[in-house]
Design a protein around this motif. Structure first.
Motif, PDB file in Angstrom:
ATOM      1  N   SER A   1     -11.900-101.470 -23.500  1.00  0.00           N
ATOM      2  CA  SER A   1     -11.509-102.719 -24.046  1.00  0.00           C
ATOM      3  C   SER A   1     -10.457-103.525 -23.277  1.00  0.00           C
ATOM      4  O   SER A   1      -9.759-103.123 -22.517  1.00  0.00           O
TER       5      SER A   1
ATOM      6  N   GLU B   1      -7.909 -98.221 -29.319  1.00  0.00           N
ATOM      7  CA  GLU B   1      -8.876 -97.265 -28.580  1.00  0.00           C
ATOM      8  C   GLU B   1      -8.289 -96.267 -28.002  1.00  0.00           C
ATOM      9  O   GLU B   1      -8.881 -95.250 -27.551  1.00  0.00           O
TER      10      GLU B   1
ATOM     11  N   LEU C   1     -14.044-102.221 -34.888  1.00  0.00           N
ATOM     12  CA  LEU C   1     -14.693-103.149 -34.519  1.00  0.00           C
ATOM     13  C   LEU C   1     -14.290-103.816 -33.242  1.00  0.00           C
ATOM     14  O   LEU C   1     -15.002-104.507 -32.440  1.00  0.00           O
ATOM     15  N   SER C   2     -12.873-104.008 -33.126  1.00  0.00           N
ATOM     16  CA  SER C   2     -12.222-104.589 -31.938  1.00  0.00           C
ATOM     17  C   SER C   2     -12.692-103.847 -30.457  1.00  0.00           C
ATOM     18  O   SER C   2     -12.719-104.755 -29.552  1.00  0.00           O
TER      19      SER C   2
ATOM     20  N   ARG D   1     -15.406-101.531 -30.473  1.00  0.00           N
ATOM     21  CA  ARG D   1     -16.824-100.602 -30.791  1.00  0.00           C
ATOM     22  C   ARG D   1     -18.049-100.943 -29.649  1.00  0.00           C
ATOM     23  O   ARG D   1     -18.407-100.083 -29.311  1.00  0.00           O
ATOM     24  N   GLU D   2     -18.002-102.168 -29.591  1.00  0.00           N
ATOM     25  CA  GLU D   2     -19.187-102.748 -28.587  1.00  0.00           C
ATOM     26  C   GLU D   2     -18.908-102.120 -27.268  1.00  0.00           C
ATOM     27  O   GLU D   2     -19.864-102.156 -26.617  1.00  0.00           O
ATOM     28  N   ARG D   3     -17.794-101.653 -26.665  1.00  0.00           N
ATOM     29  CA  ARG D   3     -17.317-101.047 -25.460  1.00  0.00           C
ATOM     30  C   ARG D   3     -17.852 -99.824 -25.314  1.00  0.00           C
ATOM     31  O   ARG D   3     -17.931 -99.292 -24.335  1.00  0.00           O
TER      32      ARG D   3
ATOM     33  N   GLU E   1     -20.834 -98.972 -26.176  1.00  0.00           N
ATOM     34  CA  GLU E   1     -22.336 -99.152 -25.812  1.00  0.00           C
ATOM     35  C   GLU E   1     -23.100 -98.041 -26.324  1.00  0.00           C
ATOM     36  O   GLU E   1     -23.063 -98.101 -27.915  1.00  0.00           O
TER      37      GLU E   1
ATOM     38  N   SER F   1     -22.013 -91.838 -28.409  1.00  0.00           N
ATOM     39  CA  SER F   1     -21.920 -91.488 -29.703  1.00  0.00           C
ATOM     40  C   SER F   1     -21.513 -90.061 -29.828  1.00  0.00           C
ATOM     41  O   SER F   1     -21.997 -89.309 -28.681  1.00  0.00           O
TER      42      SER F   1
ATOM     43  N   LYS G   1     -24.250 -99.651 -41.259  1.00  0.00           N
ATOM     44  CA  LYS G   1     -24.646-100.239 -39.751  1.00  0.00           C
ATOM     45  C   LYS G   1     -25.152 -98.891 -39.216  1.00  0.00           C
ATOM     46  O   LYS G   1     -24.790 -97.642 -39.325  1.00  0.00           O
TER      47      LYS G   1
ATOM     48  N   THR H   1     -24.008 -96.131 -32.985  1.00  0.00           N
ATOM     49  CA  THR H   1     -23.948 -96.403 -31.446  1.00  0.00           C
ATOM     50  C   THR H   1     -25.105 -95.562 -30.596  1.00  0.00           C
ATOM     51  O   THR H   1     -25.666 -95.880 -29.606  1.00  0.00           O
TER      52      THR H   1
END
Ligand code: HEM
Length: 262
Positions: free
Chosen positions: A24, A31, A97-98, A100-102, A104, A107, A231, A234
């Motif tokens: 991130s 992280e 969430l800060s 999570r998208e990193r 991808e 998992s 949700k 990943t």
């Protein structure tokens, strides 16, 4: 002359501390915790696999005392693995969430050592191997464990050598298949529990192990629910709904079945 061994050179501390690489921007504070926890898990998975292999060898050698001792060590590690989830639960949903998208599509679902552990305990799956390139470390390790006997097979072979009349088909079964409950085996295990303190202790340690793995699954899904709700994961699954399907089915069904008949 080689330089004297030091704490740092022996443990490769410099390399170890290089391995935590947040993705991130910033990077986001939490992280590092997320990476450290997962890496520590992988190290413990490695150690547990090492110890399971040892239990199998000890059972093969008929050394019940040391097999039990080693099982106790595995259980103690498993308790630490469950307790570690408490640390991750100090991370709030927004903190996760800060970054999570990193992640991808990465998992824990893709942890080959977790699958190796499942394989060693009897939960084999061809699709789990197919997720890794055949020549990779993970692919080769999984392929090998897929064909190896499980801890349960090692225990049944040990009982046979202890002069119990373990049904021959169980001793020569296809070890790539699920461990099926066996009424005949349950009768034998009841005799073990009633008359054989040494071997009933090993049975109890196997129940501890089974319960410990189920406990980890339960705590992991609760952590997932409180962190990402419903949700999807990943790794591409439905998330908590998928994880709930993995809870509650025992690794060693015979040892649970006999509890009602003792
Ligand atoms: C915030 C923390 C975590 C979240 C939100 C989370 C979420 C999830 C989700 C949603 C799945 C389902 C597969 C997918 O679609 O991704 C999963 C699977 C899995 N996770 Fe985690 N996880 C977390 C931490 C951990 C940790 C610390 C470990 C330790 C290694 C771990 C190990 C696993 C394993 C082994 C699976 C596969 C389980 C199975 O297929 O039976 N997870 N995780």
């Amino acid at each position: 002359m080689d330089p004297a061994v030091t704490y740092s050179s022996y443990l490769h501390v410099d390399q170890l501390l290089e391995l935590q690489r947040p993705r991130s921007d910033g990077p986001e504070h939490d992280e590092l915790l997320f990476i450290v926890i997962h890496q520590v898990y992988e190290l413990w998975f490695k150690e547990i696999l090492h110890e399971i292999d040892r239990v199998k060898l000890l059972l093969e050698a008929g050394d019940a005392h040391r097999a039990q001792h080693t099982l106790k060590r595995i259980l103690t590690i498993l308790k630490v693995l469950v307790a570690q989830l408490d640390i991750l639960e100090t991370m709030t949903p927004l903190e996760f969430l800060s970054f999570r998208e990193r992640l991808e599509a990465a998992s824990g679902f893709q942890s080959d050592q977790f699958r190796q552990l499942e394989f060693a305990l009897g939960r084999k799956s061809r699709p789990a191997i197919a997720r890794f390139p055949p020549e990779s470390r993970a692919g080769k390790a999984l392929e090998q464990r897929f064909h190896e006997s499980t801890l349960w097979d090692a225990f049944l072979a040990y009982l046979a050598r202890e002069k119990y009349a373990v049904p021959p088909p169980l001793l020569t079964r296809d070890v790539t298949q699920e461990i099926e409950p066996s009424a005949e085996m349950q009768q034998i295990l009841i005799q073990v529990y009633r008359n054989d303190a040494k071997n009933s202790e090993i049975c109890e340690r196997l129940v501890d192990l089974d319960e410990g793995v189920q406990e980890w699954r339960y705590r992991h899904v609760k952590m997932v629910e409180r962190t990402i709700g419903v949700k999807s994961g990943t790794g591409g699954s439905s998330g908590a709904a998928y994880l709930r399907t993995t809870i509650g089915s025992p690794l060693f069904p015979d040892l649970w079945e006999i509890r009602s008949h003792l």
